[in-house]
Design a protein around this motif. Structure first.
Motif, mmCIF file in Angstrom:
data_model
loop_
_atom_site.group_PDB
_atom_site.id
_atom_site.type_symbol
_atom_site.label_atom_id
_atom_site.label_comp_id
_atom_site.label_asym_id
_atom_site.label_seq_id
_atom_site.Cartn_x
_atom_site.Cartn_y
_atom_site.Cartn_z
ATOM 1 N N LEU A 251 0.875 -1.263 -0.208
ATOM 2 C CA LEU A 251 -0.254 0.089 -0.033
ATOM 3 C C LEU A 251 1.479 1.735 0.241
ATOM 4 O O LEU A 251 1.207 1.357 0.605
ATOM 5 N N VAL A 252 1.216 2.027 -1.164
ATOM 6 C CA VAL A 252 1.764 3.464 -1.563
ATOM 7 C C VAL A 252 1.020 4.221 -1.135
ATOM 8 O O VAL A 252 0.283 4.606 -2.043
ATOM 9 N N GLY A 253 1.941 5.242 -0.233
ATOM 10 C CA GLY A 253 1.669 6.685 -0.717
ATOM 11 C C GLY A 253 2.231 7.612 -1.461
ATOM 12 O O GLY A 253 2.359 7.227 -2.889
ATOM 13 N N GLY A 254 3.094 8.351 -0.715
ATOM 14 C CA GLY A 254 4.061 9.231 -1.583
ATOM 15 C C GLY A 254 4.252 9.016 -3.090
ATOM 16 O O GLY A 254 4.832 9.326 -4.158
ATOM 17 N N ALA A 255 5.358 7.761 -3.494
ATOM 18 C CA ALA A 255 5.932 6.530 -4.285
ATOM 19 C C ALA A 255 5.041 6.632 -5.642
ATOM 20 O O ALA A 255 5.220 6.928 -6.562
ATOM 21 N N SER A 256 3.382 6.487 -5.202
ATOM 22 C CA SER A 256 1.723 6.390 -6.104
ATOM 23 C C SER A 256 1.931 7.638 -6.846
ATOM 24 O O SER A 256 0.937 7.343 -7.979
ATOM 25 N N LEU A 257 2.463 8.607 -6.441
ATOM 26 C CA LEU A 257 1.852 10.022 -6.761
ATOM 27 C C LEU A 257 2.691 9.648 -8.132
ATOM 28 O O LEU A 257 1.868 10.740 -9.284
ATOM 29 N N ASN A 258 3.529 8.873 -8.639
ATOM 30 C CA ASN A 258 4.444 9.062 -10.140
ATOM 31 C C ASN A 258 3.926 7.817 -10.292
ATOM 32 O O ASN A 258 4.665 6.922 -9.915
ATOM 33 N N ALA A 259 3.521 7.990 -11.710
ATOM 34 C CA ALA A 259 3.105 6.637 -12.727
ATOM 35 C C ALA A 259 4.023 5.900 -12.929
ATOM 36 O O ALA A 259 3.995 4.579 -12.726
ATOM 37 N N GLU A 260 5.306 6.405 -12.969
ATOM 38 C CA GLU A 260 6.680 5.288 -13.384
ATOM 39 C C GLU A 260 7.350 4.682 -12.484
ATOM 40 O O GLU A 260 7.111 3.533 -12.203
ATOM 41 N N SER A 261 6.835 5.395 -11.385
ATOM 42 C CA SER A 261 7.446 4.295 -9.714
ATOM 43 C C SER A 261 6.772 3.751 -9.633
ATOM 44 O O SER A 261 6.962 2.841 -9.410
ATOM 45 N N PHE A 262 5.687 3.922 -9.970
ATOM 46 C CA PHE A 262 4.542 3.045 -9.131
ATOM 47 C C PHE A 262 4.261 1.647 -10.241
ATOM 48 O O PHE A 262 4.288 0.815 -9.888
ATOM 49 N N GLU A 263 4.757 2.001 -11.688
ATOM 50 C CA GLU A 263 4.527 0.757 -13.011
ATOM 51 C C GLU A 263 5.691 0.176 -12.426
ATOM 52 O O GLU A 263 5.868 -1.691 -11.993
ATOM 53 N N LYS A 264 6.710 0.472 -11.836
ATOM 54 C CA LYS A 264 7.542 0.454 -11.312
ATOM 55 C C LYS A 264 7.500 -0.902 -10.043
ATOM 56 O O LYS A 264 7.786 -2.657 -10.124
ATOM 57 N N ILE A 265 6.890 0.205 -9.067
ATOM 58 C CA ILE A 265 6.460 -1.182 -8.373
ATOM 59 C C ILE A 265 5.191 -2.177 -8.289
ATOM 60 O O ILE A 265 5.857 -3.408 -7.930
ATOM 61 N N ILE A 266 4.488 -1.724 -9.099
ATOM 62 C CA ILE A 266 3.414 -2.557 -9.376
ATOM 63 C C ILE A 266 4.791 -3.874 -10.585
ATOM 64 O O ILE A 266 4.080 -5.067 -10.184
#
Ligand SMILES: O=C(CO)COP(=O)(O)O
Length: 274
Positions: A251-266
């Motif tokens: 469950l991601v807060g700050g790093a989920s606000l940037n699509a590129e970062s969140f995509e890497k997490i996904i």
């Protein structure tokens, strides 16, 4: 307040369960959930959803602020995206004179599938307690929403050795008379927004404890409950969490606000891609 006898009984069940090994990671769904908190405008959301690519083997949920729930769902649908939409909170009543609040049926009505309940920011700034959390979970389930139930200890509780007691109390309180499925998120308060995440080993050991408490409370059903870690997760540390047998997503807060970062997490949590 919970009756002391019930509390002792549950504590005994937890102690008994601590002897058992209960993990079966492959059977559980992996989640990457974005909690945008009070961030993003309509146009920022539109750009983000256009950029974000979901992946097979991981369920992706975006939880925007409430004014964006409906358009975000609509946009994801139009794009043929598999991303689901979740709310960040829900009221515990069916409907009525609760100015500023939103009910579970309203969330369902506009296409939400998930709702975060009991986030530590709600507990801290809006005085939500375990009983309210329990009522909100019941409302969500009644309307067919999947609750994402948040638990976690503060730094003071951690430093005084109270972590397991705090988590057990939160779980017992939240899960009274709940017999439908839910997602659980362990979010240590000291790791939220601080840049100081728990280590993957710390999180794993707490998740294993949580699963044992769940086993004591729910029996074999605990096997299928996805337990997510939250607290300063980013695209650098996500891979370590994904290696742990009891960590079924983030469950991601700050790093989920940037699509590129969140995509890497996904990508890290996409089963089969690891
Ligand atoms: O509270 C969180 C998600 O619900 C975690 O926030 P951060 O990822 O910004 O630490």
């Amino acid at each position: 307040m919970m009756d002391q006898a019930i509390k002792s009984y549950i504590e005994q069940m937890v102690r008994d369960a601590l002897g058992q090994s209960v993990t079966s990671p492959s059977a559980r769904t992996n989640y990457a959930i974005a909690n945008w908190k009070m961030n993003k405008t309509f146009s920022e959301m539109a750009v983000y959803l256009q950029e974000l690519k979901s992946k097979e083997g991981v369920s992706v949920v975006i939880c925007p602020p409430s004014q964006l729930l409906y358009p975000a769902g609509l946009m994801a649908k139009q794009q043929g995206s598999t991303v689901s939409i979740g709310a960040q909170n829900v009221h515990e009543a069916d409907k009525g004179a609760y100015t500023g609040e939103v009910s579970a049926s309203m969330l369902k009505d506009i296409g939400c599938a998930y709702v975060i309940i009991g986030h530590s920011e709600r507990r801290q700034y809006f005085n939500e307690n375990d009983q309210q959390v329990n009522q909100k979970i019941k409302q969500a389930i009644k309307e067919g929403l999947t609750p994402i139930i948040c638990i976690g200890e503060t730094i003071e509780q951690k430093n005084s050795g109270q972590t397991e007691k705090v988590l057990t109390t939160q779980l017992v309180g939240a899960l009274q008379d709940i017999d439908s499925d839910f997602i659980l998120a362990y979010e240590p308060v000291w790791a939220i927004g601080t840049g100081e995440s728990a280590t993957a080993e710390q999180a794993q050991s707490t998740h294993a404890y949580i699963r044992k408490v769940l086993t004591a409370l729910l029996g074999g059903r605990a096997e299928g409950i996805s337990i997510l870690y939250g607290g300063s997760v980013n695209d650098k540390n996500a891979a370590e969490f994904s290696q742990m047998p009891d960590i079924d997503g983030v469950l991601v807060g700050g790093a989920s606000l940037n699509a590129e970062s969140f995509e890497k997490i996904i990508a890290v949590f996409a089963k089969g891609d690891m």
